[in-house]
Enzyme design. Sequence first.
Site, short mmCIF file in Angstrom:
data_model
loop_
_atom_site.label_atom_id
_atom_site.label_comp_id
_atom_site.label_asym_id
_atom_site.label_seq_id
_atom_site.Cartn_x
_atom_site.Cartn_y
_atom_site.Cartn_z
CB SER A 1 5.22 10.18 11.11
OG SER A 1 4.43 10.32 9.77
CE LYS B 1 -0.31 4.52 12.82
NZ LYS B 1 0.31 5.29 11.72
CE LYS C 1 -2.81 0.71 3.70
NZ LYS C 1 -2.91 1.95 4.17
NE ARG D 1 6.14 6.77 0.81
CZ ARG D 1 5.42 6.63 1.62
NH1 ARG D 1 4.05 5.67 1.41
NH2 ARG D 1 5.40 7.05 2.85
N GLY E 1 -5.01 8.26 5.47
CA GLY E 1 -4.20 9.26 5.95
C GLY E 1 -2.97 9.52 5.17
NE ARG F 1 -5.22 0.40 13.26
CZ ARG F 1 -4.62 0.62 12.06
NH1 ARG F 1 -3.16 0.49 11.98
NH2 ARG F 1 -5.21 0.45 10.99
NE ARG G 1 -5.52 8.50 11.22
CZ ARG G 1 -4.89 7.99 10.33
NH1 ARG G 1 -5.61 7.22 9.12
NH2 ARG G 1 -3.45 7.48 10.23
CG ASP H 1 0.68 0.20 9.71
OD1 ASP H 1 0.35 1.21 10.43
OD2 ASP H 1 0.97 0.63 8.48
#
Length: 414
Positions: A153, A328, A13, A18, A82, A332, A110, A301
Site C-alpha cells: 500500500s 476501499k 489525484k 503529494r 483515505g 468494491r 475504513r 483502483d
Amino acid sequence: MSIRGTFTLPGDKSLSHRALIFAAMSNGESQISNLSDGNDVVSTRDCLVHCGIKIFDDGQTTLIRGGSFTDPSTDLNCGNSGTTTRLLLGLLAGKGINARFIGDQSLSSRPMDRVLNPLAKMGLKLKSNDGRLPISIFKSDLKGIKHNSLIPSAQIKSAILLAGIEATGKTSTTESILSRNHTEIMLKKLGATISTNNLTNTISKSSLSSLINFKVPGDPSTSSFFATAAILLPNSSITIDNILLNPTRIGFYRIINKMGAKLDYLNEKFSFGEKLGSIKVVSSKLNNINISKNDIPGLIDELPLIALLATQATGVTEVRDASELRFKECDRIKAICKNLINMGANIKELDDGFIVKGPTRLKGAKIKTYDDHRIAMTFSIAGLISNQGIELDNPDCVAISFPNFFQLLERLKK
Ligand code: S3P
C-alpha cells in the site's frame, strides 16, 4: 454510439495530494498547476490550511508557502479521502502537531490501524476509535523503525516515510509488491535523504526544496473510464494527452492490452522524475485473462473496470488476491458483483475477487453506487453498452475524483 476525440484530464489525484503535502513541508514558495479538482484533494488542501500553511490560487496556478505547521484549531475533516487521512497522519506525527482527524461515514469505517500501528511504534501518542476515525494525535518525539508491510500500500509506505523524515535515526519500510512509488520519486527530486533498495525505502532527517512550476500530469485512473468506453463502443477512437504513465500506475493498460485492447503510447517523456505521454485507444475485441497477486497493486483502483470489460470478453476472467478492494471507499467486490448481476452479467463473488464469464449482453438497471466515485463512473460506462441504460442512486459522488466526468463523456459521444 461511439466516443471520439482528443483531450486532457485534470491532474493525477495521488500526485496532487503529494505535491500539496511536499510543498507544505518545504521552506519556500511552490507553484503547482493542473491539480486535481476532485473533493479528495480539496480535503488535503483544507487540512493543510488548518495547520497554518498558506495556499493561494493565482489564475491557473496554486501557490503554497510551506514551512511552519501549527496545531489546527478545529478538527481536520478528511471527507472521503483515505490518502488525506493516512498521509497527513504520518506528516503531522512527524511535525509534532496535536490534531483530531474526522471523516465521512465511509472513511470512518475504513481501517487506519495499518498506519497507526507503525506510527505508534515510532513513538506517536494517539487515541482512535478501535483503529478507525475519529483519531487524535499528540505531540511526540519519533524514532526510526524498520517496518515490514504485509499489505502492499502506497498510503502505508508514504505515512511511514513522511513521519520518518522528522524522526531520529533511520526509518525503513519494506513492501511485498511494489505499490505506486510517487512518494519516493518526489522525495528524491526534492533533495530528501532517501534510498531505495528493491522493495525497501530508507529515509532519515532531511529538509525539502520547494516545487518550482510543477505541472501535475493527467490522472491515468480517470483516463481508464474513457479508455473502457472507447474499447467497448464500436467505431471509437480517443487520444488522451499529458497522462501520467508511471509503470506502477498503468497496470490497467498492461492487462487490457493482453486481453486484446488496441493501444498506442505516444510522445513519452519524463518530468519531475515521472513518465508521461499520450495514450490512444480504439474499439477492440477482448479475450479473458487471469489476474493475481503481482498484478493487483498496479491496477487496484481500476478493478471495477476490469470486471466490466470481462463481461464483454470471450471466456472466463478470474481476479484473485484482491481482498483489499473490500476496504476501499466501499466494499468494491460486493458493489461490482451486485450491480453487474443486476445488469445480467455472469459474475461470481469470491472472498478475494470475482470470476466473470463473457460475453453477455448487459441490460439496464438501477445502480447502487454506495457513494463510491469509481463505482458510479464504472457503471455509467456500463450503461452506455446496456440496452436500456442505467440510473445511479448518487451521480454526484463522481466529484470525489472528477467533478466534470459526465460533461466530458457527453462531449465525446458521437
Ligand atoms: C493511493 C493508494 C492506493 C489507492 C488510492 C490512492 C495513494 O491505496 O487505492 O486510491 O495515493 O497513495 P492503498 O495504499 O490503500 O493501496
